[in-house]
Write a protein that holds these residues in place. Structure first.
Motif, short mmCIF file in Angstrom:
data_model
loop_
_atom_site.label_atom_id
_atom_site.label_comp_id
_atom_site.label_asym_id
_atom_site.label_seq_id
_atom_site.Cartn_x
_atom_site.Cartn_y
_atom_site.Cartn_z
N ALA A 1 48.98 46.46 31.36
CA ALA A 1 48.95 45.38 30.38
C ALA A 1 47.61 44.65 30.38
N TYR A 2 46.74 44.95 31.33
CA TYR A 2 45.42 44.31 31.39
C TYR A 2 44.52 44.89 30.32
N LYS A 3 43.77 44.01 29.63
CA LYS A 3 42.87 44.46 28.58
C LYS A 3 41.41 44.15 28.89
N ASN A 4 41.13 42.88 29.29
CA ASN A 4 39.75 42.47 29.57
C ASN A 4 39.79 41.14 30.31
N PRO A 5 38.66 40.69 30.88
CA PRO A 5 38.65 39.43 31.64
C PRO A 5 39.08 38.21 30.85
N ASP A 6 38.78 38.17 29.55
CA ASP A 6 39.13 37.00 28.74
C ASP A 6 40.64 36.82 28.60
N GLN A 7 41.40 37.86 28.90
CA GLN A 7 42.85 37.78 28.81
C GLN A 7 43.44 36.90 29.90
N LEU A 8 42.72 36.77 31.02
CA LEU A 8 43.22 36.04 32.17
C LEU A 8 42.80 34.58 32.13
N PRO A 9 43.62 33.69 32.67
CA PRO A 9 43.21 32.28 32.74
C PRO A 9 41.98 32.11 33.64
N GLN A 10 41.29 31.02 33.47
CA GLN A 10 40.12 30.75 34.31
C GLN A 10 40.54 30.72 35.78
N GLY A 11 39.63 31.15 36.63
CA GLY A 11 39.92 31.14 38.06
C GLY A 11 39.75 32.50 38.68
N GLY A 12 40.00 32.57 39.98
CA GLY A 12 39.86 33.81 40.72
C GLY A 12 41.01 34.76 40.45
#
Length: 436
Positions: free
Chosen positions: A160-171
């Protein structure tokens, strides 16, 4: 069952990914009527269940079917996921594959009072003498039950991962040291994220060595043809990457980029994740696998008198990363700024629609080379179905040919009327008998 008259076909192929398309080619070559059903679109997993920047991990000259080259990819380059989708769409058109997209198979069961099977689908009922489950073994994301859903973290599977922008800010914590895990971790780090990577046991082949791709070395060394994994290595992942033009994965390089390495994730409590202290052992075993392949390649070159450039620097591995020498056994997620977890932890199969006696107590197909214990049912795309290469594009093509041959043999038997062999009968292979 629907009251509408059932459609009838000889073979029903479920799934139009690389397995279903390969199966269709070989059935067509034998003149066997068939239908291929796909609940979404051709090559759906390449299309929508991969991250945006994914490329194939093997070069284009190898990761394809024998009858068609990639149109816009150099032979030694690595096709993007979109190019792979286009390839299979083009291939299906080339062979005239009878694919019906957007049709879901909800159940397949034995036909009462007759031979063959009845499939209930979203587009009606289909009767078939033979059924090929070409959905492969990687259908449902496998996420270990370690971190509860209400832990306040954004969690998703690598599919389900697409790219870094898909994830909330943070580690981000990435769990899994196979090709998906290492590539996603590297991408996140390049995007400026703080990244932890949980590393388990893995094989680590060189992407290239002495001017040849790892796929070439596996071929000439006979490793693709291994019929079973080594004892205890049935589920070991492979860390190799076609990203950035292709490179050998080395966890030392990932650590040098700023990624924090930890062992296998093992527990969670009170906002803290715990990890096994096996990181150093996992890296060392991966190194041993890597070096053993270099040894085998060097021996092959010498034995065959090949003029390939020496590459002594390939053996300069350097010291273990600091995180391996002083392993991190616990991480407070909030204190470390981790807001997301990407689980690159593989898949499990789902054959709930196939309601026949063809599975063991764990739901695994009971089969040999894809031929089920349930007569008339076949599986395609299973790991180690016939060889190490069975889940690779070219390996699936060869396994599909074998299954089409088996279906042809069974059709020949059924056509026998007691008065000589039918015209299309192809006998099983027999060992040569020396003349007396």
């Amino acid at each position: 069952m629907s009251s509408q008259a059932a459609e009838v076909t000889e073979v029903l192929v479920v799934g139009a990914g690389q397995a279903g398309i390969a199966m269709s080619e070989h059935l067509t070559a034998r003149g066997i009527p068939h239908i291929v059903l796909e609940r979404h679109k051709i090559a759906e997993r390449w299309r929508n269940e991969r991250w945006d920047s994914l490329v194939a991990n093997g070069p284009a000259w190898h990761d394809r079917f024998p009858s068609l080259e990639f149109a816009d990819v150099e032979p030694d380059a690595f096709a993007t996921k979109d190019q792979v989708v286009e390839y299979f769409e083009q291939y299906a058109q080339l062979i005239g594959a009878p694919v019906r997209e957007g049709v879901e198979v909800t159940s397949v069961r034995k036909r009462d009072g007759g031979a063959g099977y009845i499939a209930e689908t979203s587009a009606g009922t289909i009767e078939a003498r033979y059924v090929v489950a070409a959905t492969g073994a990687f259908q449902l994301p496998a996420i270990p039950p370690i971190v509860p859903a209400d832990a306040g973290l954004f969690q998703l599977h690598s599919s389900a991962y697409k790219n870094p922008d898909q994830l909330p800010q943070g580690g981000v914590l990435v769990v899994g040291a196979g090709s998906s895990g290492v590539q996603i971790a590297a991408e996140l780090r390049k995007a400026g994220r703080e990244v932890f990577l949980a590393v388990g046991p893995h094989d680590r082949p060189p992407q290239r060595y002495r001017g040849r791709s790892f796929v070439w070395w596996l071929g000439v060394l006979g490793m693709w043809e291994a019929s079973a994994p080594p004892q205890g290595a049935e589920h070991v992942t492979i860390a190799v990457s076609g990203a950035d033009g292709g490179h050998t994965v080395d966890f030392r390089d990932l650590a040098a980029s700023g990624i924090r390495l930890v062992g296998r994730a093992s527990g969670y409590a009170d906002g803290k994740l715990t990890f096994d202290g096996d990181l150093a052992d996992n890296i060392r075993l991966g190194d041993e696998n890597y070096l053993s392949m270099l040894d085998a390649a060097d021996e092959f070159i010498e034995r065959n008198g090949l003029d390939l450039p020496e590459e002594p620097e390939a053996r300069d591995l350097g010291p273990l990363p600091a995180d391996a020498l002083e392993p991190i056994r616990e991480v407070d997620l909030a204190a470390s700024g981790i807001t997301s977890i990407v689980w690159a932890t593989g898949f499990r199969s789902d054959y709930g629609w196939l309601q026949v006696d063809a599975f063991d107590e764990l739901g695994r197909p009971k089969q040999q080379r894809g031929v089920s214990v349930e007569p008339g049912v076949y599986f395609l795309g299973l790991p180690w179905q016939s060889r190490r290469g069975s889940t690779f594009i070219w390996g699936i093509w060869h396994d599909a040919k074998f299954l089409a041959d088996q279906i042809g043999i069974q059709r020949g038997y059924l056509e026998y009327d007691g008065n000589g062999a039918p015209s299309n009968f192809v006998p099983r292979e027999r060992p040569a008998v020396a003349a007396s």
